[in-house]
Motif scaffolding. Structure first.
Motif, PDB file in Angstrom:
ATOM      1  N   GLN A 112     -14.305  61.568  88.839  1.00 26.32           N
ATOM      2  CA  GLN A 112     -13.994  62.930  88.428  1.00 26.32           C
ATOM      3  C   GLN A 112     -13.300  62.957  87.066  1.00 26.32           C
TER       4      GLN A 112
ATOM      5  N   GLU B 193     -11.499  59.542  92.359  1.00 22.10           N
ATOM      6  CA  GLU B 193     -10.965  60.386  91.300  1.00 22.10           C
ATOM      7  C   GLU B 193     -11.301  59.868  89.902  1.00 22.10           C
TER       8      GLU B 193
ATOM      9  N   GLU C 224     -15.823  62.580  84.432  1.00 24.93           N
ATOM     10  CA  GLU C 224     -16.527  63.836  84.203  1.00 24.93           C
ATOM     11  C   GLU C 224     -15.672  64.805  83.386  1.00 24.93           C
ATOM     12  N   SER C 225     -14.382  64.865  83.721  1.00 26.44           N
ATOM     13  CA  SER C 225     -13.468  65.727  82.948  1.00 26.44           C
ATOM     14  C   SER C 225     -13.353  65.243  81.512  1.00 26.44           C
TER      15      SER C 225
END
Length: 695
Positions: free
Chosen positions: A333, A330, A336-337
């Motif tokens: 992720q 996560e 990336e967010s």
């Protein structure tokens, strides 16, 4: 659960687990209790600050309403004639506004008492005070008078001067509009209002108030002028904040104290839910952290550090840097967010920066000929030099549109043309939607079909007071991978700003036309007094403006010169018609009365502040360059340059026009006269410019 079981297989892990419980439980418990009280105190402080801010906002809005009412009465007064007794010349729109905003309007004159002009005025005048205000003719006064109900009635006393008389306009504002309550409620939800005068006496209040006088417990805070206090009514505790509204900057009147209050139960309602959920949240967080932190600590330290560094860069407004994490979970992720967020923030800040530039463009000019090219160029740059079209509906024909076109990177080339919309185009384009994407294969208006090879356009209507005044049209070719809705949202923001700019420019233009039309009507009234001077003022104003333009005067100077030309003979209102139209030579007494008209004109316009710049031109337009003119015998550059221009234009039109005592001169003779008197009667430089014109 498998992770938890695995964790407890380790003896050292169990020891650390027990040690963590023993070392963390007591400090965390203390922290929980301490945090709870800190949050409670912080919530109370934030509620108080919010109420103080509401007081400030309400006070500023109240001051704005008072100023608006004062300006409305001043404007109303400018239409009163015949000593203030006649209201026949007041426009219906202004009369309706006064009727809406005021319960009643009256005129007080010394020795005559109070005369009602509209509505109902329930007031026994304080003759001594009113007569004193009449003598002073100063700022408007806010006057309060006791009423049968708790509180006081507020009256606005505005000095008024008509031809040959003085008085006070006495206006009683409509309570709901003045205080922003009832139908016009502007108070925050579940908030009570009370306003006290400088002596602490209640002026007005909603259903609940601290009392008929300002409570003695109302004390200023240690760091500001705000008041803070509590009071109780029927067992209910109320929190109250107050703010002093200083009126002396605009009005004669005592400082008012604005009090906003609300029940403690309503104001601190969020605390009730907080009390229920806070312990549970803390407990769940405690056990979650306890069970999971040891397992993830080593794996997460590095990604967390990278994210911390990324947030620091964002805090320094560096939105272009990226956080690269390849942990395969996560955190990757999240990185990336985070990168997506910084990219969107970068675009949004760029949009806000452009909107700020457009705002500054709006504030720097209210001229649409300046606003439109400047705004279109900035919007084109923001959207990577795409085709931009501003379509403005013409007021006289809403189906006819004026197009201002900026072709891509050609920022210095703005094309303009007019197009006529068909009924179908009108219905599709202006159907009430916030935006519409126009596709070549479905629907394109005729003026876009042959303009470019683009297949898609974004059509953004521009609104002003519920009316569509036009549209902003963009080439809407979206590259692959980009979010079209994001660009539509940015374009909509920019279109809204541009719509506001154009609406403001239209309003100012309409006001300028109204002002100039009023001046022209007044000039025609003066000229109509005698058949021999019909159109004289307008011709003088036009010729003076032509001379000013030839001397490279700017727009503001030309506006002053034009208005002065239209009103230069307004003083002749005070000259008998028999003198103006006398066919024989004037007597010395009659000529002396004629020589008074420049000074009379200055006196007539003196109360009108917006005409202060043209008064010297009107008074001096009969002064001679050699000092032999009237009324003050000024010479050379002692005479305002605008008056020297008016002198040339006035004499030219007077000589070439027919008068009751002579025929009009031939043009050649008039021009010869102007040359002969160059440097004596007239400024030689102005005469040279005049002679260069094709008059």
């Amino acid at each position: 659960m498998q992770i938890g079981i695995s964790f407890f297989k380790s003896r050292i892990a169990r020891r650390f687990f027990v040690l963590f419980l023993g070392c963390a439980f007591l400090p965390l418990t203390i922290s929980v209790v301490y945090s709870y009280y800190r949050v409670e105190n912080q919530l109370y402080e934030q509620t108080t600050l919010r109420m103080e801010n509401d007081c400030n906002v309400y006070g500023m809005a109240l001051m704005d309403r008072l100023i608006l009412m004062d300006n409305l009465i001043q404007f109303y007064a400018s239409y009163l004639t015949a000593g203030g007794q006649s209201t026949n010349g007041i426009p219906d729109v202004l009369r309706e506004q006064v009727t809406t905003m005021f319960v009643g309007l009256g005129l007080y004159k010394a020795g005559s008492g109070l005369t009602t002009l509209s509505g109902v005025i329930d007031l026994e005048p304080d003759f001594d005070l009113f007569d004193q205000l009449l003598q002073q003719q100063g700022k408007p006064t806010l006057y309060t008078s006791k009423t049968k109900s708790p509180g006081k009635a507020v009256y606005l006393l505005v000095p008024f001067t008509a031809v040959g008389s003085q008085g006070l306009l006495v206006a009683q504002p409509e309570s709901s509009i003045l205080w922003g309550v009832g139908v016009n409620d502007v108070l925050p939800s579940m908030t009570e209002l009370a306003i006290y005068d400088g002596t602490g006496q209640l002026i007005t209040a909603t259903q609940i108030s601290p009392g008929a006088t300002l409570p003695a417990t109302a004390n200023h805070s240690a760091t500001s002028n705000y008041l803070r206090f509590d009071y109780a009514i029927d067992g209910e505790r109320y929190m109250a904040s107050g703010w002093p509204l200083f009126l002396n900057s605009r009005f004669n009147g005592q400082t008012w104290t604005i009090i906003l209050s609300g029940t403690r139960s309503n104001m601190l309602r969020a605390m009730l839910g907080f009390k229920r959920t806070f312990p549970l949240i803390i407990l769940l967080s405690f056990w979650s952290i306890l069970l999971l932190s040891l397992f993830f600590i080593r794996k997460t330290l590095n990604p967390l550090e990278m994210l911390r560094q990324g947030t620091e860069r964002v805090g320094k407004k560096d939105f272009n840097s990226r956080v690269e994490i390849t942990s395969g979970d996560e955190f990757e992720q999240l990185a990336e967010s985070f990168n997506t967020m910084t990219s969107q923030l970068n675009k949004q800040f760029n949009t806000l920066a452009l909107i700020d530039e457009i705002d500054r463009s709006i504030l720097s000019s209210l001229d649409s000929s300046v606003i439109i090219p400047r705004s279109l160029r900035m919007i084109s740059e923001f959207f990577s030099d795409r085709l931009i079209i501003l379509a403005q509906r013409t007021p006289e024909d809403l189906n006819r549109m004026r197009l201002t076109i900026l072709e891509g990177s050609h920022h210095n080339d703005l094309d303009e043309e007019y197009v006529q919309l068909s009924k179908e185009e009108q219905e599709v384009l202006f159907s009430g939607e916030r935006f519409r994407v126009l596709q070549r294969d479905t629907f394109l208006p005729r003026f876009l079909v042959d303009r470019t090879t683009s297949d898609s356009f974004l059509f953004l209507p521009l609104n002003s007071e519920r009316h569509v005044i036009g549209a902003l049209i963009l080439d809407f070719t979206i590259p692959a991978g980009q979010d079209s809705m994001e660009q539509i949202g940015q374009a909509r923001q920019l279109a809204d700003q541009l719509g506001i700019a154009l609406a403001n420019a239209r309003l100012v233009s309409n006001l300028e036309r109204l002002s100039l039309g009023t001046v022209e009507a007044l000039a025609r009234t003066v000229d109509a007094k005698s058949k021999w001077t019909a159109g004289h003022s307008e011709r003088v104003a036009d010729l003076a403006a032509r001379i000013g333009r030839a001397m490279n005067w700017d727009k503001e100077q030309l506006e002053i010169l034009l208005r002065a030309g239209l009103l230069h003979d307004i003083g002749k209102i005070g000259i008998p018609l028999a003198v103006l139209d006398k066919p024989d030579k004037l007597t010395d007494e009659e000529y002396g009365s004629i020589k008074m008209h420049p000074a009379i004109g200055g006196k007539i316009l003196e109360p009108i502040h917006v005409y202060k710049d043209i008064i010297p031109l009107i008074i001096q337009h009969h002064e001679r360059f050699d000092g032999k003119g009237y009324p003050d015998g000024l010479s050379g550059e002692e005479i305002a340059i605008g008056a020297r221009i008016l002198c040339v234009a006035d004499v030219y039109d007077a000589l070439i026009s027919q008068r009751p005592y002579r025929e009009g001169w031939l043009k050649e003779n008039v021009l010869a006269f102007m040359r002969e008197n160059r440097g004596t009667m007239f400024d030689p430089d102005v005469v040279d410019v005049f002679l260069s014109l094709d008059v």
